[in-house]
Design a protein around this motif. Structure first.
Motif, PDB file in Angstrom:
ATOM      1  N   THR A 318       0.919  -1.131  -0.059  1.00 21.83           N
ATOM      2  CA  THR A 318      -0.039   0.004   0.073  1.00 21.83           C
ATOM      3  C   THR A 318       0.850   1.386   0.046  1.00 21.83           C
ATOM      4  O   THR A 318       1.945   1.105   0.251  1.00 21.83           O
ATOM      5  N   ARG A 319       0.207   2.387  -0.125  1.00 18.97           N
ATOM      6  CA  ARG A 319       0.959   3.511  -0.084  1.00 18.97           C
ATOM      7  C   ARG A 319       1.739   3.893   1.183  1.00 18.97           C
ATOM      8  O   ARG A 319       2.885   4.420   1.214  1.00 18.97           O
ATOM      9  N   ASN A 320       0.968   3.613   2.280  1.00 20.75           N
ATOM     10  CA  ASN A 320       1.593   3.720   3.621  1.00 20.75           C
ATOM     11  C   ASN A 320       2.698   2.861   3.787  1.00 20.75           C
ATOM     12  O   ASN A 320       3.806   3.071   4.339  1.00 20.75           O
ATOM     13  N   GLU A 321       2.503   1.514   3.318  1.00 21.33           N
ATOM     14  CA  GLU A 321       3.785   0.763   3.400  1.00 21.33           C
ATOM     15  C   GLU A 321       4.899   0.988   2.684  1.00 21.33           C
ATOM     16  O   GLU A 321       5.943   0.797   2.979  1.00 21.33           O
ATOM     17  N   ALA A 322       4.711   1.519   1.332  1.00 17.08           N
ATOM     18  CA  ALA A 322       5.962   1.921   0.506  1.00 17.08           C
ATOM     19  C   ALA A 322       6.540   3.198   1.302  1.00 17.08           C
ATOM     20  O   ALA A 322       7.639   3.351   1.174  1.00 17.08           O
ATOM     21  N   ALA A 323       5.672   4.110   2.043  1.00 15.34           N
ATOM     22  CA  ALA A 323       6.144   5.251   2.692  1.00 15.34           C
ATOM     23  C   ALA A 323       7.254   4.784   3.835  1.00 15.34           C
ATOM     24  O   ALA A 323       8.337   5.412   3.784  1.00 15.34           O
ATOM     25  N   GLU A 324       6.673   3.800   4.427  1.00 16.23           N
ATOM     26  CA  GLU A 324       7.730   3.257   5.552  1.00 16.23           C
ATOM     27  C   GLU A 324       8.883   2.517   4.849  1.00 16.23           C
ATOM     28  O   GLU A 324      10.124   2.745   5.671  1.00 16.23           O
ATOM     29  N   LEU A 325       8.768   1.948   3.899  1.00 19.22           N
ATOM     30  CA  LEU A 325       9.741   1.085   2.992  1.00 19.22           C
ATOM     31  C   LEU A 325      10.714   2.123   2.819  1.00 19.22           C
ATOM     32  O   LEU A 325      11.996   1.834   3.013  1.00 19.22           O
ATOM     33  N   LEU A 326      10.406   3.185   2.039  1.00 14.68           N
ATOM     34  CA  LEU A 326      11.518   3.926   1.431  1.00 14.68           C
ATOM     35  C   LEU A 326      11.752   5.357   2.281  1.00 14.68           C
ATOM     36  O   LEU A 326      12.889   5.827   1.753  1.00 14.68           O
ATOM     37  N   GLY A 327      11.240   5.283   3.419  1.00 15.53           N
ATOM     38  CA  GLY A 327      11.400   6.410   4.333  1.00 15.53           C
ATOM     39  C   GLY A 327      11.142   8.055   3.527  1.00 15.53           C
ATOM     40  O   GLY A 327      11.852   8.754   3.614  1.00 15.53           O
ATOM     41  N   VAL A 328       9.831   7.928   2.948  1.00 16.61           N
ATOM     42  CA  VAL A 328       9.654   9.207   2.297  1.00 16.61           C
ATOM     43  C   VAL A 328       8.311   9.288   2.689  1.00 16.61           C
ATOM     44  O   VAL A 328       7.457   8.677   3.471  1.00 16.61           O
ATOM     45  N   SER A 329       7.572  10.535   2.350  1.00 18.46           N
ATOM     46  CA  SER A 329       6.250  10.890   2.670  1.00 18.46           C
ATOM     47  C   SER A 329       5.078   9.981   1.845  1.00 18.46           C
ATOM     48  O   SER A 329       5.472   9.335   0.823  1.00 18.46           O
ATOM     49  N   ARG A 330       4.187  10.134   2.330  1.00 16.64           N
ATOM     50  CA  ARG A 330       2.865   9.140   1.697  1.00 16.64           C
ATOM     51  C   ARG A 330       2.627   9.631   0.322  1.00 16.64           C
ATOM     52  O   ARG A 330       2.529   8.988  -0.569  1.00 16.64           O
TER      53      ARG A 330
END
Length: 421
Positions: A318-330
């Protein structure tokens, strides 16, 4: 080099002039030059459509200038008084027609002379606006709202400030955060300009400035979508490819990719760097450098590999999971996932993303479900999730849509084909 002279007006005298000429042509001219830094040509052509009262700014061709609350109220009252007699803001007092540049200068000169401001020119009012801004804000902000490059600010105004210089060094403790939406707008504005092409090549392909200034068309394979550098081959993204094709059409005989519009000669590294810096400032990306954009490209490419590796382990993201994975904003994560989807690397189903080929694409989901029901007679939601290779929770909106369209019916927990009577 002759010294650039700035004759700063007396603030008390200016207040008296504006009070005396509250809403006549001279007052309008002087107020907009002194309180917003508008040039004579901008004053002459200014229309009400260029005044954004919602965002409190002048929207000029090359920049946006903020409007103070007091000035906004005065402009609003002036527009109401005019009752839309003309779209042009600066009008003659006599016939309510647009003024010539010479008439604008003459009215300003007369009003300034009457209060003893005989050495102050119309351009000095703009210069005073710039100096006042420099006393309160950093040079990037002033460059953006005044439309003056850093070199010009330093050369013309540095000596009038307490520090006697305009610092153009970027100082920060953390890496720059790239506002992808702002950068995308800037890229669309600049398009095939030298600064625009440089930004495209840096942000999308991670090219270095020294590679860009020497880049020749013979190194480009637009059909094969490849760029050949001495030590590596680079795949062209769809965005860069479109810009290069557009640029080639306008310059079919050019030898170098990035050339000066008038001379057709390649830029030197320093001059091109300044052009790009000015474009970034105009776009509101004050603290971003070409190095930042190049690093962001490397991170994006690496980020795509991270997302792909995550999906091979977890199947969906998901977008939130990708944000946490990459260390970027949603928002940044959403943009990255959308880019990968547009390039055919991911498939989006609802709020989740899957690797291309790992799931049934949305355009084939109904066909696959109908084929299964026709063969098996019925299916539970878990069966639908299995054949589509998505999460069971994502099947509900797909099935509800098919029920609403009259393609299937639900019998308790089972789904069957709708049989027409």
């Amino acid at each position: 080099m002759q010294e650039y002279v700035v004759n700063r007006p007396d603030e008390g005298a200016m207040d008296r002039i504006l009070e005396k000429n509250f809403d006549n042509a001279a007052g309008i001219i002087l107020r907009l030059a002194w309180q917003a830094g508008l040039l004579r040509e901008e004053l002459q052509s200014l229309t009400w459509a260029q005044i954004d009262f919602l965002d409190s700014c002048f929207v000029l061709p090359d920049r946006r200038v903020p409007i103070s609350g007091e000035l906004a109220s005065w402009l609003s009252a002036l527009r109401e008084k005019r009752n839309r007699v003309s779209e042009t803001v600066v009008l003659s007092d006599r016939d309510q027609k647009p003024l010539t540049p010479q008439s604008i200068s003459r009215l300003a000169r007369r009003a300034l002379d009457e209060e003893g401001q005989t050495e102050v020119r119309l351009v000095d009012l703009r210069n005073d606006f710039i100096l006042r801004q420099l006393e309160e804000h950093d040079w990037q902000y002033v460059s953006r709202i005044a439309g003056v490059e850093a070199a010009g600010l330093k050369a013309h105004f540095g000596g009038h400030l307490k520090e006697k210089t305009v610092s153009t060094r970027i100082r920060r403790e953390e890496a720059a955060q790239i506002d992808e939406f702002a950068l995308w707008k800037l890229l669309q504005t600049e398009r095939t300009s030298p600064a625009g092409v440089t930004l495209w090549l840096t942000w999308q392909l991670a090219l270095r400035l020294e590679e860009i200034v020497t880049l020749r068309w013979e190194q480009m394979d637009l059909e094969g979508e490849r760029l050949y550098l001495p030590e590596r081959t680079v795949s062209l993204t769809s965005g860069v490819l479109g810009i290069l094709r557009e640029l080639r059409e306008t310059s079919p005989t050019a030898e170098y990719v990035v050339t000066a519009p008038r001379s057709g000669q390649p830029y030197d590294r320093t001059r091109l760097s300044r052009l790009v810096r000015a474009a970034l400032v105009r776009g509101g990306m004050d603290d971003v450098t070409l190095r930042d954009l190049r690093m962001d490209c490397d991170i994006r490419v690496g980020g795509e590999n991270q997302v792909a590796a995550y999906l091979r382990r977890k199947h969906s993201i998901t977008r939130n999971e990708a944000a946490e994975l990459l260390g970027v904003s949603r928002t940044t994560a959403y943009n990255r996932l959308k880019q990968m989807t547009r390039r055919g690397k991911l498939v989006q189903v609802g709020a989740r993303y899957y690797l291309q080929g790992d799931v049934v694409p949305p355009e084939r989901q109904e066909t696959v479900i109908l084929e299964y029901l026709n063969k098996e007679g019925f299916a539970y939601r878990q069966d639908i999730a299995r054949i589509l290779r998505i999460d069971a929770s994502q099947c509900r909106p797909i099935l509800q849509k098919m029920i609403a369209a009259g393609r299937i019916v639900q019998q308790r927990q089972r789904y069957i084909l709708k049989i027409d009577a």
